[in-house]
Design an enzyme around this catalytic site. Structure first.
Site, PDB file in Angstrom:
ATOM      1  N   GLU A   1      40.868  30.666  41.621  1.00  0.00           N
ATOM      2  CA  GLU A   1      41.319  29.190  41.960  1.00  0.00           C
ATOM      3  C   GLU A   1      40.282  28.419  42.167  1.00  0.00           C
ATOM      4  OE1 GLU A   1      44.623  30.011  44.737  1.00  0.00           O
ATOM      5  OE2 GLU A   1      45.637  31.346  43.582  1.00  0.00           O
TER       6      GLU A   1
ATOM      7  N   ASN B   1      39.665  33.745  38.044  1.00  0.00           N
ATOM      8  CA  ASN B   1      41.032  33.842  37.863  1.00  0.00           C
ATOM      9  C   ASN B   1      41.640  32.534  38.515  1.00  0.00           C
ATOM     10  OD1 ASN B   1      43.599  35.533  37.558  1.00  0.00           O
ATOM     11  ND2 ASN B   1      43.489  35.508  40.031  1.00  0.00           N
TER      12      ASN B   1
ATOM     13  N   HIS C   1      52.105  32.881  36.936  1.00  0.00           N
ATOM     14  CA  HIS C   1      53.386  32.312  37.944  1.00  0.00           C
ATOM     15  C   HIS C   1      54.321  31.384  37.183  1.00  0.00           C
ATOM     16  CE1 HIS C   1      51.810  35.143  40.935  1.00  0.00           C
ATOM     17  NE2 HIS C   1      50.511  34.098  41.080  1.00  0.00           N
TER      18      HIS C   1
ATOM     19  N   GLU D   1      49.050  37.922  37.229  1.00  0.00           N
ATOM     20  CA  GLU D   1      50.006  37.913  38.387  1.00  0.00           C
ATOM     21  C   GLU D   1      51.229  37.579  37.812  1.00  0.00           C
ATOM     22  OE1 GLU D   1      48.520  35.543  41.737  1.00  0.00           O
ATOM     23  OE2 GLU D   1      46.181  36.181  41.355  1.00  0.00           O
TER      24      GLU D   1
ATOM     25  N   ASP E   1      55.046  36.527  37.131  1.00  0.00           N
ATOM     26  CA  ASP E   1      56.271  36.458  37.603  1.00  0.00           C
ATOM     27  C   ASP E   1      56.883  35.492  36.978  1.00  0.00           C
ATOM     28  OD1 ASP E   1      55.306  34.693  39.353  1.00  0.00           O
ATOM     29  OD2 ASP E   1      55.322  35.861  41.189  1.00  0.00           O
TER      30      ASP E   1
HETATM   31  O1  9MR Z   1      51.545  37.534  47.141  1.00  0.00           O
HETATM   32  C1  9MR Z   1      50.667  36.962  48.038  1.00  0.00           C
HETATM   33  C2  9MR Z   1      51.426  36.701  49.372  1.00  0.00           C
HETATM   34  O2  9MR Z   1      51.867  38.065  50.059  1.00  0.00           O
HETATM   35  C3  9MR Z   1      50.325  35.910  50.486  1.00  0.00           C
HETATM   36  O3  9MR Z   1      51.263  35.519  51.623  1.00  0.00           O
HETATM   37  C4  9MR Z   1      49.835  34.843  49.642  1.00  0.00           C
HETATM   38  C5  9MR Z   1      48.892  33.958  50.528  1.00  0.00           C
HETATM   39  O4  9MR Z   1      48.076  33.032  49.907  1.00  0.00           O
HETATM   40  O5  9MR Z   1      49.013  35.352  48.287  1.00  0.00           O
HETATM   41  C6  9MR Z   1      50.078  35.837  47.611  1.00  0.00           C
HETATM   42  O6  9MR Z   1      49.367  36.392  46.362  1.00  0.00           O
HETATM   43  C7  9MR Z   1      48.780  35.126  45.695  1.00  0.00           C
HETATM   44  C8  9MR Z   1      47.255  35.529  45.013  1.00  0.00           C
HETATM   45  O7  9MR Z   1      46.542  36.292  45.930  1.00  0.00           O
HETATM   46  C9  9MR Z   1      46.639  34.681  44.520  1.00  0.00           C
HETATM   47  N1  9MR Z   1      47.461  33.826  43.627  1.00  0.00           N
HETATM   48  C10 9MR Z   1      48.687  33.142  43.960  1.00  0.00           C
HETATM   49  C11 9MR Z   1      49.371  34.360  44.825  1.00  0.00           C
HETATM   50  C12 9MR Z   1      50.780  33.879  45.164  1.00  0.00           C
HETATM   51  O8  9MR Z   1      50.723  33.029  45.960  1.00  0.00           O
END
Ligand code: 9MR
Length: 355
Positions: free
Chosen positions: A169, A210, A246, A274, A276
């Site tokens: 990011e 990513n 996402h 990732e 969904d």
């Molecule tokens: O799914 C993850 C969630 O449990 C955490 O609280 C969150 C914290 O930022 O991160 C989520 O996963 C993220 C991933 O690491 C990076 N891309 C976005 C994902 C969804 O927020």
């Protein structure tokens, strides 16, 4: 041979080995059957493997103890990504204190189930402890802190983690670089430095950048395209680009496949990292059907792009998804429902892989 072409050759050989191992064990099981057999239903991992791809899921460490959850992860997926336990705030919560317990648990699980581990993530502005983000380091010090984190984590898992999201990011949605502490303090070269440190720690791991909202052709994905092109020109050891995906129901970008293809054409692997697809509450059966079609479209786009190595979904069950907590009023984003029953989206993924 340029470094990234060399890496791609190693990657292809490793993928063949993994696919062969999975296929080999399925063959062995079939060979023991007598006469006409009742065929076991095809799994996502069988279908993905037959298409030369991996299929992965994010794994919630706290849920691995639930036998229903872990048996789905084990039987349906050929790749696992730690949803949280390989992130900086877990792995190095205070300077020099490393905690690999959650990540090691996932690596053990993956090895027991003949799965690949996808490492997530080394350098990210989020889930970054304040000793890093507010540590008052100058450029040289922060670069050393970053490189040390990468070296410790990647060498701990060397040979056990197939891919790393090295930088996560890095962009804002308008395509400018996000003003993370790394960008602000070190400048843009933090990205190349991070990849070089990861490569030194495990030359065989495939190294990715990513991001989210880079799934179609837009300002952000154009900026990503320019960045990775320039990294390749400089000989930075980058192997792959992750497209988080996402997505929102009915908003799958129409140029999704074209976008993957242009990155693949650079000689990089592309990965759906990732996936969904969230739905506004309450999801009805027509929503779930369209969601299935859109899951299928994403997967078939990956299968249609030669450099697309695989698809990871961001969690198996709606009960564990990050979506409702972050987007109130949205949910039902995963392929299994909150009772761990497969949804139409499951069949969409299977069909997308040609199953
Ligand atoms: O799914 C993850 C969630 O449990 C955490 O609280 C969150 C914290 O930022 O991160 C989520 O996963 C993220 C991933 O690491 C990076 N891309 C976005 C994902 C969804 O927020």
């Amino acid at each position: 041979m340029s470094p990234h072409v060399r890496r791609a050759a190693i990657a292809a050989a490793a993928a063949t080995l993994v696919a062969g191992a999975v296929y080999g064990s399925a063959q062995a099981q079939e060979d023991t059957s007598q006469g006409p057999s009742v065929q076991q239903a095809e799994t996502l991992r069988d279908a993905a493997s037959a298409s030369g791809r991996f299929v992965g899921t994010a794994v919630n460490d706290g849920r691995l103890y639930d036998g229903n959850y872990s048996s789905i992860v084990a039987s349906e997926f050929s790749s696992v990504t730690a949803e949280n336990v390989m992130k900086w705030d877990t792995v190095q919560p205070s300077q020099g204190n490393f905690n690999f317990s959650g990540g090691d648990r996932l690596v053990d699980f993956a090895q027991q189930n003949n799965q690949q581990v996808y490492g997530h993530t080394l350098v990210w502005h989020s889930q970054l402890p304040s000793w890093v983000s507010n540590g008052g380091f100058n450029a040289e010090q922060l670069n050393a802190v970053m490189e040390n984190h990468i070296t410790e984590v990647v060498s701990h898992y060397a040979g056990q983690v197939a891919y790393w999201d090295v930088v996560n990011e890095a962009f804002n949605d308008d395509g400018t670089l996000r003003q993370s502490v790394f960008q602000q303090t070190i400048g843009e070269e933090y990205i190349a430095n991070a990849f070089r440190a990861a490569d030194a720690a495990d030359p065989n791991a495939k190294l990715c950048i990513n991001d989210y909202s880079t799934d179609g052709i837009n300002a952000k994905s154009n900026a990503m395209y320019d960045l990775v092109s320039s990294l390749l020109d400089q000989g930075v050891p980058i192997d792959c680009v992750g497209f988080q995906s996402h997505l929102i129901l009915d908003q799958l970008p129409s140029d999704y496949q074209e976008n993957l293809q242009r990155f693949s054409d650079l000689g990089l692997e592309v990965i759906v990292t990732e996936l969904d697809i969230r739905i506004q509450d309450p999801a009805d059966s027509s929503d779930l059907q369209r969601q299935a079609e859109q899951y299928q479209q994403v997967v078939s786009s990956c299968v249609a792009v030669s450099g697309c190595a695989g698809v990871t979904v961001w969690g198996i069950s709606d009960a564990d998804s990050w979506v409702p907590g972050t987007f109130p009023g949205y949910g039902a984003a995963c392929p299994w429902d909150e009772y761990l029953q497969p949804k139409p989206a499951y069949d969409g993924i299977l069909t997308g892989f040609g199953g």
